[in-house]
Design a protein around this motif. Structure first.
Motif, PDB file in Angstrom:
ATOM      1  N   ASN A  73       0.816  -1.212   0.000  1.00 17.02           N
ATOM      2  CA  ASN A  73       0.000   0.000   0.000  1.00 17.02           C
ATOM      3  C   ASN A  73       0.855   1.270   0.000  1.00 17.02           C
ATOM      4  N   VAL A  74       2.167   1.140   0.270  1.00 16.35           N
ATOM      5  CA  VAL A  74       3.028   2.325   0.217  1.00 16.35           C
ATOM      6  C   VAL A  74       3.014   2.922  -1.185  1.00 16.35           C
ATOM      7  N   TYR A  75       2.760   2.114  -2.190  1.00 15.14           N
ATOM      8  CA  TYR A  75       2.713   2.619  -3.563  1.00 15.14           C
ATOM      9  C   TYR A  75       1.459   3.449  -3.834  1.00 15.14           C
ATOM     10  N   LYS A  76       0.489   3.361  -2.944  1.00 13.43           N
ATOM     11  CA  LYS A  76      -0.739   4.151  -3.084  1.00 13.43           C
ATOM     12  C   LYS A  76      -0.648   5.462  -2.321  1.00 13.43           C
ATOM     13  N   GLY A  77       0.427   5.614  -1.542  1.00 14.65           N
ATOM     14  CA  GLY A  77       0.608   6.809  -0.731  1.00 14.65           C
ATOM     15  C   GLY A  77       1.082   7.986  -1.568  1.00 14.65           C
ATOM     16  N   GLN A  80      11.368 -11.667  -7.798  1.00 15.26           N
ATOM     17  CA  GLN A  80       9.944 -12.013  -7.922  1.00 15.26           C
ATOM     18  C   GLN A  80       9.077 -10.937  -7.279  1.00 15.26           C
ATOM     19  N   ARG A  81       9.464 -10.483  -6.100  1.00 16.57           N
ATOM     20  CA  ARG A  81       8.691  -9.449  -5.407  1.00 16.57           C
ATOM     21  C   ARG A  81       8.730  -8.146  -6.200  1.00 16.57           C
ATOM     22  N   GLN A  84       6.491  -3.660  -9.500  1.00 20.43           N
ATOM     23  CA  GLN A  84       6.580  -2.884 -10.739  1.00 20.43           C
ATOM     24  C   GLN A  84       5.199  -2.505 -11.275  1.00 20.43           C
ATOM     25  N   SER A  85       4.240  -3.382 -11.124  1.00 14.68           N
ATOM     26  CA  SER A  85       2.892  -3.097 -11.625  1.00 14.68           C
ATOM     27  C   SER A  85       2.213  -1.960 -10.857  1.00 14.68           C
ATOM     28  N   LEU A  86       2.767  -1.592  -9.703  1.00 14.67           N
ATOM     29  CA  LEU A  86       2.184  -0.543  -8.869  1.00 14.67           C
ATOM     30  C   LEU A  86       2.845   0.822  -9.076  1.00 14.67           C
ATOM     31  N   TRP A  87       3.846   0.891  -9.938  1.00 13.28           N
ATOM     32  CA  TRP A  87       4.632   2.114 -10.134  1.00 13.28           C
ATOM     33  C   TRP A  87       4.510   2.577 -11.573  1.00 13.28           C
ATOM     34  N   GLU A 146       6.245   5.244 -13.096  1.00 14.66           N
ATOM     35  CA  GLU A 146       7.454   5.832 -13.688  1.00 14.66           C
ATOM     36  C   GLU A 146       8.474   4.739 -14.013  1.00 14.66           C
ATOM     37  N   ALA A 147       9.681   5.151 -14.411  1.00 14.05           N
ATOM     38  CA  ALA A 147      10.745   4.201 -14.719  1.00 14.05           C
ATOM     39  C   ALA A 147      11.015   3.307 -13.502  1.00 14.05           C
ATOM     40  N   PHE A 148      11.068   2.012 -13.732  1.00 10.10           N
ATOM     41  CA  PHE A 148      11.234   1.037 -12.655  1.00 10.10           C
ATOM     42  C   PHE A 148      12.094  -0.099 -13.192  1.00 10.10           C
ATOM     43  N   THR A 149      13.131  -0.461 -12.467  1.00 11.52           N
ATOM     44  CA  THR A 149      13.978  -1.551 -12.935  1.00 11.52           C
ATOM     45  C   THR A 149      14.626  -2.276 -11.767  1.00 11.52           C
ATOM     46  N   PHE A 150      15.257  -3.403 -12.082  1.00 10.36           N
ATOM     47  CA  PHE A 150      15.864  -4.280 -11.088  1.00 10.36           C
ATOM     48  C   PHE A 150      17.318  -4.521 -11.484  1.00 10.36           C
TER      49      PHE A 150
END
Length: 119
Positions: A64-68, A88-89, A94-97, A99-103
């Motif tokens: 839920n931090v991604y909804k903050g 995996q996590r 990633q589906s909750l962000w 902008e640019a997101f990578t691992f």
């Protein structure tokens, strides 16, 4: 480089990015995320930056931090870990962000990626 130590994490501030290292046994909750967001807002003052979370230690994350409140000047997010479970996590996160997101498996790769936004 400026460093801020909190009871649950360390933050390492650079011009283009910040590195977040959660302490062993801590958890990313909505309240902790809000406090970190306030610190980031104060430090970067509207200047664009990338957040790199270096996951040295396993820790729980309340998704839920991604909804903050997300700072508009946080233009990218990277996760660093060599743990396959973290990868995996990260796929879930990633589906909750938006902008640019990578691992990445190394911090050096993540920092190079972050600085490439500002070249």
């Amino acid at each position: 480089m400026r460093e801020t130590q909190l009871p649950y994490c360390d933050l390492f501030f650079k011009d283009t990015h910040v590195i977040l290292v959660m302490h062993e046994g801590s958890a990313m909750t909505i309240e902790i995320a809000a406090e970190i967001t306030s610190i980031l807002e104060s430090y970067y003052k509207g200047k664009n930056f990338i957040l790199i979370t270096h996951r040295k230690f396993p820790h729980d994350i309340d998704l839920n931090v991604y909804k903050g409140r997300i700072l508009k000047n946080m233009i990218g997010f990277a996760i660093v870990s060599d743990d396959p479970e973290e990868m995996q996590r990260a796929m879930e996160e990633q589906s909750l962000w938006d902008e640019a997101f990578t691992f990445f498996t190394t911090l050096e790769e993540a920092e190079n990626w972050a600085t490439s936004f500002f070249d």
